[in-house]
Design a protein around this motif. Structure first.
Motif, PDB file in Angstrom:
ATOM      1  N   ILE A   7       0.875  -1.175   0.000  1.00  0.00           N
ATOM      2  CA  ILE A   7       0.000   0.000   0.000  1.00  0.00           C
ATOM      3  C   ILE A   7       0.910   1.222   0.000  1.00  0.00           C
ATOM      4  N   ALA A   8       0.784   2.061  -1.019  1.00  0.00           N
ATOM      5  CA  ALA A   8       1.580   3.282  -1.119  1.00  0.00           C
ATOM      6  C   ALA A   8       0.651   4.481  -1.059  1.00  0.00           C
ATOM      7  N   ILE A   9       1.032   5.471  -0.262  1.00  0.00           N
ATOM      8  CA  ILE A   9       0.196   6.658  -0.080  1.00  0.00           C
ATOM      9  C   ILE A   9       1.021   7.906  -0.355  1.00  0.00           C
ATOM     10  N   PHE A  10       0.443   8.825  -1.108  1.00  0.00           N
ATOM     11  CA  PHE A  10       1.070  10.115  -1.360  1.00  0.00           C
ATOM     12  C   PHE A  10       0.192  11.223  -0.793  1.00  0.00           C
ATOM     13  N   GLY A  11       0.827  12.144  -0.040  1.00  0.00           N
ATOM     14  CA  GLY A  11       0.141  13.321   0.464  1.00  0.00           C
ATOM     15  C   GLY A  11       0.531  14.534  -0.347  1.00  0.00           C
ATOM     16  N   ASN A  12       1.394  15.391   0.242  1.00  0.00           N
ATOM     17  CA  ASN A  12       1.821  16.616  -0.437  1.00  0.00           C
ATOM     18  C   ASN A  12       3.243  16.525  -0.975  1.00  0.00           C
ATOM     19  N   ARG A  13       3.885  15.381  -0.772  1.00  0.00           N
ATOM     20  CA  ARG A  13       5.273  15.225  -1.219  1.00  0.00           C
ATOM     21  C   ARG A  13       5.428  13.946  -2.026  1.00  0.00           C
ATOM     22  N   ILE A  14       6.427  13.935  -2.877  1.00  0.00           N
ATOM     23  CA  ILE A  14       6.739  12.738  -3.664  1.00  0.00           C
ATOM     24  C   ILE A  14       7.743  11.859  -2.937  1.00  0.00           C
ATOM     25  N   GLY A  15       8.529  12.486  -1.997  1.00  0.00           N
ATOM     26  CA  GLY A  15       9.533  11.735  -1.251  1.00  0.00           C
ATOM     27  C   GLY A  15      10.940  12.051  -1.716  1.00  0.00           C
ATOM     28  N   SER A  16      11.916  11.440  -1.045  1.00  0.00           N
ATOM     29  CA  SER A  16      13.329  11.690  -1.351  1.00  0.00           C
ATOM     30  C   SER A  16      13.817  10.756  -2.449  1.00  0.00           C
ATOM     31  N   PRO A  17      14.682  11.267  -3.347  1.00  0.00           N
ATOM     32  CA  PRO A  17      15.171  10.428  -4.454  1.00  0.00           C
ATOM     33  C   PRO A  17      16.078   9.301  -3.972  1.00  0.00           C
ATOM     34  N   THR A  18      16.106   8.217  -4.728  1.00  0.00           N
ATOM     35  CA  THR A  18      17.009   7.094  -4.474  1.00  0.00           C
ATOM     36  C   THR A  18      18.041   7.029  -5.597  1.00  0.00           C
ATOM     37  N   GLN A  19      18.831   5.983  -5.615  1.00  0.00           N
ATOM     38  CA  GLN A  19      19.829   5.821  -6.673  1.00  0.00           C
ATOM     39  C   GLN A  19      19.211   5.764  -8.060  1.00  0.00           C
ATOM     40  N   HIS A  20      18.034   5.118  -8.151  1.00  0.00           N
ATOM     41  CA  HIS A  20      17.476   4.802  -9.464  1.00  0.00           C
ATOM     42  C   HIS A  20      16.116   5.440  -9.753  1.00  0.00           C
ATOM     43  N   TYR A  21      15.439   5.962  -8.725  1.00  0.00           N
ATOM     44  CA  TYR A  21      14.086   6.475  -8.923  1.00  0.00           C
ATOM     45  C   TYR A  21      13.929   7.841  -8.252  1.00  0.00           C
ATOM     46  N   GLU A  22      12.819   8.495  -8.600  1.00  0.00           N
ATOM     47  CA  GLU A  22      12.567   9.842  -8.098  1.00  0.00           C
ATOM     48  C   GLU A  22      12.286   9.863  -6.601  1.00  0.00           C
ATOM     49  N   SER A  23      11.816   8.745  -6.072  1.00  0.00           N
ATOM     50  CA  SER A  23      11.615   8.648  -4.628  1.00  0.00           C
ATOM     51  C   SER A  23      11.617   7.180  -4.210  1.00  0.00           C
ATOM     52  N   GLY A  24      11.774   6.971  -2.887  1.00  0.00           N
ATOM     53  CA  GLY A  24      11.766   5.604  -2.374  1.00  0.00           C
ATOM     54  C   GLY A  24      10.434   4.928  -2.585  1.00  0.00           C
ATOM     55  N   THR A  25       9.332   5.665  -2.390  1.00  0.00           N
ATOM     56  CA  THR A  25       8.013   5.079  -2.578  1.00  0.00           C
ATOM     57  C   THR A  25       7.790   4.672  -4.032  1.00  0.00           C
ATOM     58  N   ILE A  26       8.227   5.527  -4.964  1.00  0.00           N
ATOM     59  CA  ILE A  26       8.096   5.186  -6.385  1.00  0.00           C
ATOM     60  C   ILE A  26       8.926   3.941  -6.718  1.00  0.00           C
ATOM     61  N   VAL A  56      -5.516  21.117   2.721  1.00  0.00           N
ATOM     62  CA  VAL A  56      -4.248  21.450   3.373  1.00  0.00           C
ATOM     63  C   VAL A  56      -4.101  22.967   3.464  1.00  0.00           C
ATOM     64  N   ARG A  57      -3.279  23.423   4.434  1.00  0.00           N
ATOM     65  CA  ARG A  57      -2.995  24.851   4.539  1.00  0.00           C
ATOM     66  C   ARG A  57      -2.164  25.310   3.345  1.00  0.00           C
ATOM     67  N   LYS A  58      -2.345  26.555   2.949  1.00  0.00           N
ATOM     68  CA  LYS A  58      -1.572  27.085   1.822  1.00  0.00           C
ATOM     69  C   LYS A  58      -0.078  26.996   2.088  1.00  0.00           C
ATOM     70  N   SER A  59       0.310  27.174   3.345  1.00  0.00           N
ATOM     71  CA  SER A  59       1.733  27.143   3.693  1.00  0.00           C
ATOM     72  C   SER A  59       2.348  25.755   3.505  1.00  0.00           C
ATOM     73  N   GLU A  60       1.500  24.733   3.450  1.00  0.00           N
ATOM     74  CA  GLU A  60       1.996  23.364   3.293  1.00  0.00           C
ATOM     75  C   GLU A  60       2.081  22.943   1.828  1.00  0.00           C
ATOM     76  N   ILE A  61       1.603  23.785   0.929  1.00  0.00           N
ATOM     77  CA  ILE A  61       1.587  23.429  -0.490  1.00  0.00           C
ATOM     78  C   ILE A  61       2.950  23.697  -1.113  1.00  0.00           C
ATOM     79  N   ASP A  62       3.510  22.694  -1.728  1.00  0.00           N
ATOM     80  CA  ASP A  62       4.783  22.787  -2.450  1.00  0.00           C
ATOM     81  C   ASP A  62       4.477  22.547  -3.924  1.00  0.00           C
ATOM     82  N   MET A  63       4.531  23.606  -4.723  1.00  0.00           N
ATOM     83  CA  MET A  63       4.114  23.496  -6.122  1.00  0.00           C
ATOM     84  C   MET A  63       5.018  22.551  -6.915  1.00  0.00           C
ATOM     85  N   GLU A  64       6.298  22.532  -6.611  1.00  0.00           N
ATOM     86  CA  GLU A  64       7.203  21.616  -7.316  1.00  0.00           C
ATOM     87  C   GLU A  64       6.840  20.162  -7.010  1.00  0.00           C
ATOM     88  N   ALA A  65       6.572  19.887  -5.727  1.00  0.00           N
ATOM     89  CA  ALA A  65       6.165  18.529  -5.343  1.00  0.00           C
ATOM     90  C   ALA A  65       4.817  18.175  -5.965  1.00  0.00           C
TER      91      ALA A  65
END
Length: 352
Positions: free
Chosen positions: A77-96, A118-127
C-alpha cells in the motif's frame, strides 16, 4: 497442536508527510485479522521501514529496505500526500521505487493519493507537479484511487484489502492439485521450445485482413519462421490492414505454471526490407489480449525477453492461452514501404 495459518505480508510505503494513514491501515488490518482473517484462517502482517528495518552497514538505505521487507512482501500500500519523497539511486523517490519493483515482481499494488484539504503554507508546487506527473503515468493502469478524507481512505483500504484477500485465497484453493503439461519441464528448470516442441502447431497459420492471400508467405524451420510480406497492390484502408503469423492452440493451453515458476517468454527477431516493427499478441480463450506490445525491429537481430509474472497480477489470465500472434500492420510505423521479411527465431519459455 498449533494450526499453520498463511500470512499475507503487507508493506506500507509513503513519504514522511503521511502519518495518519499509517494508523488507519494498521486499524483496518487489525479489524480484518479479527473478522474475515479469523474465519478464513489468514493473517495480515504489516511491514514498515521504521519498525521492521534493522540498521545494516555498507549499503544504500533504500537497498536495505528492499532486501529486508520489500522482497518479503506479498502486497504494498503506497500513499502520497503533499510530497513525492526523497530520491534514491534509481528512482525519483523511495516510494516510487517500491511501487515499480513490486509491479515488476507481479505483486499486488495499491496506490492512494490524498486530496484532503491542506494549509496554503503546506503546499509545495514543485512537489505537486511531480505528483501529478506520477498520477498521469499510472492513470490507465488501474492501481490508484484518490481520497478526500480519513473516513474515505479507511473505507477504500478496508474494501480493497478484503477483496484482495478473498480473491487470493480463492486462487490458492484453485491452485491446489492443478497441474499443467509443463510441470515436469518446469520442475527441472528446463527451457520449453515454443516452435520445435510444439510439433502439432508447426504449420503456423497466415492471416490477413486483405483478400489477396499472396501478400504473405510463411516459411517454417526447425527453430524459426519467416513472414515474407509484399503489399505492393494493397490499399492501406485507414491503416487497419495487417498480415499475421498465428499460432493456434486448440484446445487452449495452460501456461499458468510458467507464471508461477517465474519464466521468461523469449525470442530473437530481425527484419529486412521495409519492416520496422511488429505487434506481439498473446490471447486467451475469449480473445482478450494477455500481452499486446509493439516491438521495434531491424536488420540487426535483437533478443526480446518478457518476464511472465510482470504481465498480469495473477496466473488466471495464463490458464487458457489460445493464440500467439506476430502482426505487421500496413502503416508507416510497422512497414515503411511495400516489401519486407520478418524472422522470428528461438521462441522459448526460459527459466529465471
Amino acid at each position: 497442536m498449533f494450526k499453520k495459518m498463511p500470512v499475507c505480508r503487507l508493506m506500507i510505503s509513503c513519504p514522511s508527510d503521511v502519518k495518519t494513514e499509517i494508523e488507519i491501515i494498521n486499524r483496518v488490518v487489525d479489524n480484518i485479522n479479527d473478522s474475515i482473517g479469523f474465519s478464513m484462517n489468514i493473517f495480515v502482517k504489516t511491514l514498515y521501514w521504521s519498525k521492521n528495518v534493522m540498521p545494516e552497514a555498507g549499503e544504500y538505505p533504500q537497498s536495505i529496505i528492499n532486501k529486508q521487507i520489500l522482497d518479503k512482501s506479498d502486497a504494498i500500500i503506497a500513499i502520497f500526500g503533499n510530497r513525492i519523497g526523497s530520491p534514491t539511486q534509481h528512482y525519483e523517490s523511495g516510494t516510487i521505487e517500491e511501487i515499480e519493483l513490486m509491479i515488476q515482481k507481479g505483486k499486488q499494488v495499491f496506490v492512494y493519493f490524498s486530496d484532503k484539504p491542506v494549509r496554503k503554507s503546506e503546499i509545495d508546487m514543485e512537489a505537486e507537479t511531480k505528483i501529478q506527473a506520477f498520477k498521469e503515468k499510472y492513470k490507465d493502469r488501474g492501481i490508484y484511487v484518490v481520497y478526500a478524507s480519513d473516513e474515505e481512505f479507511n473505507d477504500y483500504v478496508s474494501m480493497h484489502l478484503t477483496r484482495y484477500l478473498t480473491t487470493e485465497l480463492a486462487n490458492e484453493v484453485n491452485r491446489v492439485n492443478e497441474h499443467t503439461r509443463f510441470d515436469d519441464s518446469i520442475s527441472q528448470r528446463k527451457e520449453v521450445d515454443l516452435i520445435y516442441d510444439y510439433t502439432k502447431f508447426y504449420d503456423i497459420k497466415q492471416v490477413s485482413s486483405y483478400t489477396d492471400s499472396n501478400i504473405m508467405k510463411i516459411r517454417t524451420h526447425k527453430d524459426s519462421f519467416e513472414m515474407d510480406i509484399d503489399i505492393i497492390n494493397v490499399n492501406k484502408i485507414e491503416n487497419k490492414e495487417f498480415a499475421m503469423a498465428l499460432f493456434e492452440y486448440a484446445p487452449c493451453d495452460n501456461w499458468s505454471a510458467f507464471f508461477e515458476a517465474g519464466y521468461f517468454f523469449e525470442f530473437d527477431a530481425a527484419s529486412s526490407g521495409d519492416i520496422r516493427a511488429f505487434q506481439l499478441e498473446i490471447k486467451d480463450d475469449i480473445r482478450n489480449k494477455v500481452i499486446d506490445r509493439t516491438l521495434q525491429v531491424s536488420c540487426e537481430e535483437e533478443h526480446f525477453r518478457i518476464w511472465i509474472p510482470s504481465t498480469t497480477r495473477d496466473s488466471t489470465a495464463w490458464k487458457k492461452i489460445s493464440q500467439v500472434c506476430f502482426v505487421v500492420f500496413f502503416n508507416s510505423t510497422y512497414i515503411d514501404g511495400e516489401k519486407g521479411l520478418l524472422t522470428i527465431r528461438n521462441l522459448k519459455m526460459v527459466p529465471r
